[in-house]
Design a protein around this motif. Structure first.
Motif, PDB file in Angstrom:
ATOM      1  N   THR A  38       0.725  -1.048  -0.384  1.00  0.00           N
ATOM      2  CA  THR A  38      -0.188  -0.125   0.017  1.00  0.00           C
ATOM      3  C   THR A  38       0.491   1.222  -0.186  1.00  0.00           C
ATOM      4  O   THR A  38       0.708   2.343  -0.932  1.00  0.00           O
ATOM      5  N   LYS A  39       2.025   1.090   0.901  1.00  0.00           N
ATOM      6  CA  LYS A  39       2.937   2.846   0.872  1.00  0.00           C
ATOM      7  C   LYS A  39       3.784   1.968  -0.218  1.00  0.00           C
ATOM      8  O   LYS A  39       3.594   3.629  -0.732  1.00  0.00           O
ATOM      9  N   THR A  40       3.945   1.224  -0.950  1.00  0.00           N
ATOM     10  CA  THR A  40       4.325   1.004  -2.292  1.00  0.00           C
ATOM     11  C   THR A  40       3.594   2.054  -3.483  1.00  0.00           C
ATOM     12  O   THR A  40       4.241   3.170  -4.661  1.00  0.00           O
ATOM     13  N   ALA A  41       2.247   1.086  -3.129  1.00  0.00           N
ATOM     14  CA  ALA A  41       1.080   1.895  -4.423  1.00  0.00           C
ATOM     15  C   ALA A  41       1.416   4.087  -3.977  1.00  0.00           C
ATOM     16  O   ALA A  41       1.184   4.984  -5.327  1.00  0.00           O
ATOM     17  N   VAL A  42       0.742   4.429  -3.146  1.00  0.00           N
ATOM     18  CA  VAL A  42       0.905   5.585  -2.517  1.00  0.00           C
ATOM     19  C   VAL A  42       1.711   6.289  -3.333  1.00  0.00           C
ATOM     20  O   VAL A  42       2.577   7.575  -3.837  1.00  0.00           O
ATOM     21  N   GLU A  43       3.880   5.704  -2.865  1.00  0.00           N
ATOM     22  CA  GLU A  43       5.178   5.873  -3.213  1.00  0.00           C
ATOM     23  C   GLU A  43       4.642   6.413  -4.854  1.00  0.00           C
ATOM     24  O   GLU A  43       4.997   7.921  -5.469  1.00  0.00           O
ATOM     25  N   LYS A  44       4.323   4.824  -5.620  1.00  0.00           N
ATOM     26  CA  LYS A  44       4.772   5.232  -6.740  1.00  0.00           C
ATOM     27  C   LYS A  44       4.124   6.345  -7.534  1.00  0.00           C
ATOM     28  O   LYS A  44       4.066   6.576  -8.219  1.00  0.00           O
ATOM     29  N   GLU A  45       1.989   6.108  -6.726  1.00  0.00           N
ATOM     30  CA  GLU A  45       1.537   7.738  -7.588  1.00  0.00           C
ATOM     31  C   GLU A  45       2.129   8.858  -7.099  1.00  0.00           C
ATOM     32  O   GLU A  45       1.595   9.980  -7.996  1.00  0.00           O
ATOM     33  N   GLU A  46       2.357   8.794  -6.264  1.00  0.00           N
ATOM     34  CA  GLU A  46       3.854  10.530  -6.094  1.00  0.00           C
ATOM     35  C   GLU A  46       4.407  10.721  -7.024  1.00  0.00           C
ATOM     36  O   GLU A  46       4.198  11.850  -7.985  1.00  0.00           O
ATOM     37  N   GLU A  48       4.741   9.039  -9.580  1.00  0.00           N
ATOM     38  CA  GLU A  48       4.021   9.037 -11.055  1.00  0.00           C
ATOM     39  C   GLU A  48       3.370  10.365 -11.424  1.00  0.00           C
ATOM     40  O   GLU A  48       3.625  11.800 -12.636  1.00  0.00           O
ATOM     41  N   ALA A  49       3.150  11.339 -10.382  1.00  0.00           N
ATOM     42  CA  ALA A  49       2.741  12.692 -10.907  1.00  0.00           C
ATOM     43  C   ALA A  49       3.495  14.148 -10.475  1.00  0.00           C
ATOM     44  O   ALA A  49       3.439  14.558 -11.534  1.00  0.00           O
ATOM     45  N   LYS A  50       4.842  13.925 -10.097  1.00  0.00           N
ATOM     46  CA  LYS A  50       6.055  13.662  -9.740  1.00  0.00           C
ATOM     47  C   LYS A  50       5.918  13.871 -11.266  1.00  0.00           C
ATOM     48  O   LYS A  50       6.571  15.269 -11.999  1.00  0.00           O
TER      49      LYS A  50
END
Length: 276
Positions: A38-46, A48-50
């Motif tokens: 879950t943490k990795t997915a959140v970091e991935k989304e962040e 990707e946004a960056k």
């Protein structure tokens, strides 16, 4: 027998205890793994946004760089009294390839080169080889103002202010330039030599210079459809000579019509180069 049963029961109970402990450990490990995912997915989304923001900024920078390049090509640059864009400079270089080496040697500055290139194209557009390079047509550029001085023998019959048919080619070309840009204004100046004149129709040199200017303006309006509000007719009489009035040759230099154009230099050059 009883001992064997007790031993088996102990083994079964011991096995059950070990499995439960492992199960709990696995559950904990599963929970931790799930949490990490879950943490990795959140970091991935962040990330990707960056990354998307970075890509957008890069695209914006590239767009600005391309626009700057295009603007730079069309941007007017000033040098030694001449204003020119890089686009026109490139066209000018192509035109100068057709100019004789002797003439090129006389072009010491950018302004000289522009005058030479424009003069070459204008004379070529008229379609005659009988022009005197210095006296019949002279072109000068001062910032964005193009000044064309034309000998009266190319525009008028001798001792007349009526425009001759010889002038059609050059007036057509000038009309094309004037009509190409709504903001262009044109002043036509008549100049005479110093010899006095007095006839029933012409009072003096002031009169003759103005009549010749109005004749050109009228023909540009009526035959070549130039809007009259863009035209100015003026006369300078004999008071702005190019040479002394002591000889026949010098008097011929002073009898001229000067056409002052405030053009878009790119369009002016493009039209002058259309016959290349």
């Amino acid at each position: 027998m009883k001992k064997i049963s007790l031993a088996l029961t102990a083994v079964v109970l011991l096995g059950s205890c070990v499995s439960k402990k492992k199960y709990v450990e696995l559950q904990q490990a599963h929970g931790e793994t799930k949490s990490q995912l879950t943490k990795t997915a959140v970091e991935k989304e962040e990330l990707e946004a960056k990354f998307a923001k970075i890509e957008a900024r890069v695209a914006d920078y590239n767009s600005k760089i391309n626009a700057l390049t295009e603007d730079n090509d069309a941007k007017l640059i000033s040098a030694d009294g001449a204003v020119i864009s890089n686009n026109v400079k490139a066209k000018m270089r192509e035109t100068l390839k057709n100019v004789s080496p002797e003439q090129l040697m006389g072009a010491k500055t950018l302004k000289d080169s522009m005058n030479l290139a424009l003069s070459h194209n204008l004379k070529k557009s008229i379609g005659t080889n009988s022009l005197n390079e210095d006296d019949d047509i002279a072109i000068d550029i001062d910032d964005t103002v193009v000044m064309i001085s034309i000998s009266d023998k190319l525009l008028f019959n001798t001792a007349s202010y009526n425009v001759s048919n010889k002038a059609d080619a050059i007036l057509q070309k000038l009309a094309d330039v004037i009509n190409s840009e709504p903001s262009i204004e044109v002043m036509v100046e008549g100049h005479t030599d110093s010899r006095s004149i007095s006839t029933p129709k012409v009072t003096d040199n002031w009169d003759l210079s103005v009549l010749r200017a109005t004749s050109i303006v009228r023909k540009l309006q009526t035959k070549y459809n130039v809007a009259p509000e863009k035209l100015i007719a003026s006369g300078r009489s004999s008071y702005v000579p190019l040479a002394s009035n002591d000889t026949k040759e010098d008097r011929a230099k002073n009898r001229r019509t000067r056409i002052v154009i405030l053009p878009n230099i790119d369009k002016f050059f493009a039209l002058m180069a259309s016959n290349e």
